[in-house]
Design a protein around this motif. Structure first.
Motif, mmCIF file in Angstrom:
data_model
loop_
_atom_site.group_PDB
_atom_site.id
_atom_site.type_symbol
_atom_site.label_atom_id
_atom_site.label_comp_id
_atom_site.label_asym_id
_atom_site.label_seq_id
_atom_site.Cartn_x
_atom_site.Cartn_y
_atom_site.Cartn_z
ATOM 1 N N PRO A 324 81.164 53.422 58.229
ATOM 2 C CA PRO A 324 79.941 53.767 57.506
ATOM 3 C C PRO A 324 79.291 55.049 58.020
ATOM 4 O O PRO A 324 79.395 55.397 59.198
ATOM 5 C CB PRO A 324 79.034 52.554 57.747
ATOM 6 C CG PRO A 324 79.565 51.923 58.992
ATOM 7 C CD PRO A 324 81.035 52.151 58.970
ATOM 8 N N VAL A 325 78.625 55.741 57.110
ATOM 9 C CA VAL A 325 77.839 56.929 57.426
ATOM 10 C C VAL A 325 76.366 56.541 57.367
ATOM 11 O O VAL A 325 75.895 56.009 56.360
ATOM 12 C CB VAL A 325 78.128 58.075 56.436
ATOM 13 C CG1 VAL A 325 77.203 59.253 56.704
ATOM 14 C CG2 VAL A 325 79.586 58.510 56.540
ATOM 15 N N ALA A 326 75.661 56.790 58.442
ATOM 16 C CA ALA A 326 74.243 56.444 58.518
ATOM 17 C C ALA A 326 73.387 57.689 58.333
ATOM 18 O O ALA A 326 73.856 58.826 58.451
ATOM 19 C CB ALA A 326 73.922 55.784 59.852
ATOM 20 N N GLY A 327 72.120 57.467 58.040
ATOM 21 C CA GLY A 327 71.165 58.560 57.932
ATOM 22 C C GLY A 327 69.754 58.011 57.950
ATOM 23 O O GLY A 327 69.537 56.804 57.801
ATOM 24 N N TYR A 328 68.806 58.890 58.167
ATOM 25 C CA TYR A 328 67.410 58.458 58.128
ATOM 26 C C TYR A 328 66.506 59.594 57.684
ATOM 27 O O TYR A 328 66.873 60.777 57.729
ATOM 28 C CB TYR A 328 66.962 57.885 59.474
ATOM 29 C CG TYR A 328 66.912 58.875 60.636
ATOM 30 C CD1 TYR A 328 65.782 59.647 60.881
ATOM 31 C CD2 TYR A 328 67.993 59.001 61.504
ATOM 32 C CE1 TYR A 328 65.732 60.528 61.952
ATOM 33 C CE2 TYR A 328 67.960 59.880 62.574
ATOM 34 C CZ TYR A 328 66.820 60.641 62.798
ATOM 35 O OH TYR A 328 66.787 61.516 63.854
ATOM 36 N N LEU A 329 65.320 59.200 57.246
ATOM 37 C CA LEU A 329 64.293 60.140 56.790
ATOM 38 C C LEU A 329 62.961 59.702 57.377
ATOM 39 O O LEU A 329 62.607 58.519 57.317
ATOM 40 C CB LEU A 329 64.223 60.139 55.261
ATOM 41 C CG LEU A 329 63.056 60.891 54.608
ATOM 42 C CD1 LEU A 329 63.199 62.400 54.827
ATOM 43 C CD2 LEU A 329 63.003 60.575 53.110
ATOM 44 N N MET A 330 62.223 60.636 57.945
ATOM 45 C CA MET A 330 60.889 60.363 58.472
ATOM 46 C C MET A 330 59.873 61.202 57.699
ATOM 47 O O MET A 330 60.040 62.424 57.571
ATOM 48 C CB MET A 330 60.800 60.696 59.964
ATOM 49 C CG MET A 330 61.764 59.910 60.825
ATOM 50 S SD MET A 330 61.441 60.075 62.607
ATOM 51 C CE MET A 330 61.544 61.849 62.842
ATOM 52 N N MET A 331 58.847 60.543 57.184
ATOM 53 C CA MET A 331 57.806 61.243 56.441
ATOM 54 C C MET A 331 56.651 61.605 57.364
ATOM 55 O O MET A 331 56.225 60.790 58.195
ATOM 56 C CB MET A 331 57.311 60.385 55.280
ATOM 57 C CG MET A 331 58.397 60.043 54.261
ATOM 58 S SD MET A 331 59.216 61.505 53.563
ATOM 59 C CE MET A 331 57.838 62.288 52.718
ATOM 60 N N PRO A 332 56.115 62.822 57.227
ATOM 61 C CA PRO A 332 55.035 63.258 58.111
ATOM 62 C C PRO A 332 53.700 62.634 57.729
ATOM 63 O O PRO A 332 53.529 62.119 56.623
ATOM 64 C CB PRO A 332 55.010 64.778 57.890
ATOM 65 C CG PRO A 332 55.440 64.929 56.465
ATOM 66 C CD PRO A 332 56.484 63.854 56.248
ATOM 67 N N GLU A 333 52.775 62.702 58.652
ATOM 68 C CA GLU A 333 51.430 62.213 58.390
ATOM 69 C C GLU A 333 50.707 63.152 57.417
ATOM 70 O O GLU A 333 51.112 64.309 57.249
ATOM 71 C CB GLU A 333 50.661 62.095 59.704
ATOM 72 C CG GLU A 333 51.264 61.057 60.639
ATOM 73 C CD GLU A 333 50.567 61.002 61.971
ATOM 74 O OE1 GLU A 333 49.859 60.024 62.222
ATOM 75 O OE2 GLU A 333 50.730 61.943 62.772
ATOM 76 N N PRO A 334 49.651 62.673 56.759
ATOM 77 C CA PRO A 334 48.921 63.518 55.806
ATOM 78 C C PRO A 334 48.387 64.787 56.459
ATOM 79 O O PRO A 334 48.220 64.847 57.685
ATOM 80 C CB PRO A 334 47.787 62.605 55.334
ATOM 81 C CG PRO A 334 48.299 61.226 55.547
ATOM 82 C CD PRO A 334 49.121 61.304 56.798
ATOM 83 N N PRO A 335 48.075 65.793 55.652
ATOM 84 C CA PRO A 335 47.616 67.076 56.206
ATOM 85 C C PRO A 335 46.234 67.002 56.827
ATOM 86 O O PRO A 335 45.881 67.858 57.648
ATOM 87 C CB PRO A 335 47.657 68.019 55.005
ATOM 88 C CG PRO A 335 47.539 67.124 53.817
ATOM 89 C CD PRO A 335 48.246 65.861 54.185
ATOM 90 N N VAL A 336 45.417 66.026 56.428
ATOM 91 C CA VAL A 336 44.087 65.838 57.016
ATOM 92 C C VAL A 336 44.154 64.618 57.922
ATOM 93 O O VAL A 336 44.487 63.519 57.480
ATOM 94 C CB VAL A 336 43.016 65.637 55.932
ATOM 95 C CG1 VAL A 336 41.655 65.387 56.573
ATOM 96 C CG2 VAL A 336 42.954 66.850 55.010
#
Length: 427
Positions: A324-336
């Motif tokens: 299997p090929v794994a991956g991930y995504l992290m979303m940043p916190e809001p700009p304020v």
């Protein structure tokens, strides 16, 4: 086994459950920990737990260790699994004559000037670099190497204090009142960033995997989504594995879990590309690295880090590139920031190859200090090819929504969806 182990701990989550991978009934285990890191520790199994206000306070760390030695006898091992605790652990080993990595060896994996010097001496490509503890030395580096270049701490982590300097005006803004005692400058490398995580024991690489990064840790720290997808090109994997083995040999990493970062950049001659060393950590990778390795590949990198340093024999199968090929995504916190989460959209069952997600519940305060731990959402993927994971990341970015409001305003005030800045996904 009757080992006497001292653990320095600042982790506040399940990574601090050392009793899961160290038998506290066979070994005697004592702790120096922060107050925030105290709850996960098992007091009934621990020989002693000492809470310190600051684990980087070398005098206090040595004093508390001395008291533990007086009460319970000398230690045979010191474990420090967080990068920020490697220096005090090295001082403890030197002061009390405990085997393991001392201050000089710690510098090889913490001081970016020292580590790049050792890697360069081994014949591997590193960015042009220089220690720059004064403004005049920074300006001299800029004059010689041109813009852009990178100004950052010698012993930093998590992209804290890292700046890509693109102009003389920006440089002068940064130098105004700056403390440069721990500063270094290095060449800006325009290439694709890869991270290589692995386990080495007795100088032999047991397992490793390269990951193509979308963006950088600095991009994430400044508000852009960050993705990482496991490499499934066998020719490149063989090439980067040899590179990683040579880096480990140059830095005397013989019994460690490591997190290596390299650039794959075009050669100046235009003839193909080359690997350029960026930096390495003698610890398990951050972000979602530890989570995804365990979820998809069945390897607990934190447990492996502890066990390999204690001398336990590890049985870890080499990475199967046909698996299997794994991956991930992290979303940043809001700009304020700080911002309060009102709602976040679950994408479970909506995005193919998405195997798990971690979302902040409504009411969570995102302060801007969460780093790669407390984010606006993380998504993890599993597929048979990297292209499928990359497409899943694109779909996630398109569908993701976080509703929020500033902490000092009512929910019906200014706010809205988090900025969905584009993340680079290979394709």
């Amino acid at each position: 086994m009757n080992r006497h182990v001292l653990i320095l701990n600042r982790w506040t989550n399940s990574f601090a459950e050392y009793h899961r991978y160290i038998d506290h009934t066979a070994d005697r285990v004592a702790y120096l920990t922060t107050a925030a890191g105290r709850p996960p520790l098992d007091a009934e199994l621990a020989e002693d737990i000492r809470v310190l206000s600051d684990l980087s306070d070398t005098a206090e760390v040595l004093a508390q260790t001395g008291e533990l030695v007086r009460l319970y006898g000398p230690f045979t091992h010191v474990l420090a699994l967080s990068e920020f605790d490697l220096e005090p652990a090295g001082e403890i080993r030197r002061h009390f004559g405990i085997p393991g990595r001392g201050p000089d060896e710690v510098a090889a994996v913490r001081d970016k000037v020292v580590m790049k010097g050792l890697v360069a001496a081994a014949g591997l490509r590193v960015p042009a670099f220089r220690e720059t503890p004064t403004a005049s030395l920074v300006r001299e580096f800029a004059a010689h190497n041109g813009y852009p270049f990178v100004l950052k701490p010698r012993a930093g982590a998590d992209s804290q204090g890292v700046h890509v300097v693109r102009s003389e005006d920006r440089l002068e803004d940064l130098l105004d009142g700056a403390d440069l005692a721990d500063a270094q400058c290095e060449e800006f490398i325009d290439g694709a960033l890869y991270q290589i995580d692995g386990v080495v024991q007795a100088g032999r690489l047991l397992t490793s995997r390269a990951w193509r990064c979308g963006g950088s840790c600095l991009d994430f720290a400044t508000g852009t989504a960050f993705s990482s997808v496991a490499n499934d090109d066998p020719d490149f994997e063989r090439r980067v594995t040899v590179f990683a083995e040579r880096v480990c040999a140059a830095l005397d990493l013989t019994d460690d879990v490591f997190h290596l970062e390299v650039f794959r950049a075009p050669r100046p001659s235009g003839d193909g590309d080359e690997l350029v060393f960026l930096e390495i950590g003698a610890r398990a990778g951050g972000g979602q690295v530890r989570v995804i390795w365990e979820e998809v590949y069945g390897v607990d990198l934190v447990a492996a880090s502890a066990r390999v340093q204690l001398g336990d024999d590890l049985t870890i199968a080499p990475m199967d590139l046909d698996g299997p090929v794994a991956g991930y995504l992290m979303m940043p916190e809001p700009p304020v920031r700080p911002a309060v989460v009102d709602a976040v959209t679950s994408l479970a069952g909506r995005v193919p190859a998405l195997c798990s997600e971690t979302l902040p519940p409504p009411g969570t305060v995102l302060s801007g200090n969460g780093g790669a731990v407390h984010t606006a959402g993380t998504f993890r993927y599993r597929a048979d090819r990297s292209a499928v994971v990359e497409e899943a990341i694109r779909q996630t970015l398109a569908a993701y929504r976080l509703d929020w409001h500033p902490l000092d305003e009512r929910p019906d005030g200014a706010g809205g969806p988090a900025v969905r800045e584009a993340v680079h996904v290979v394709g």
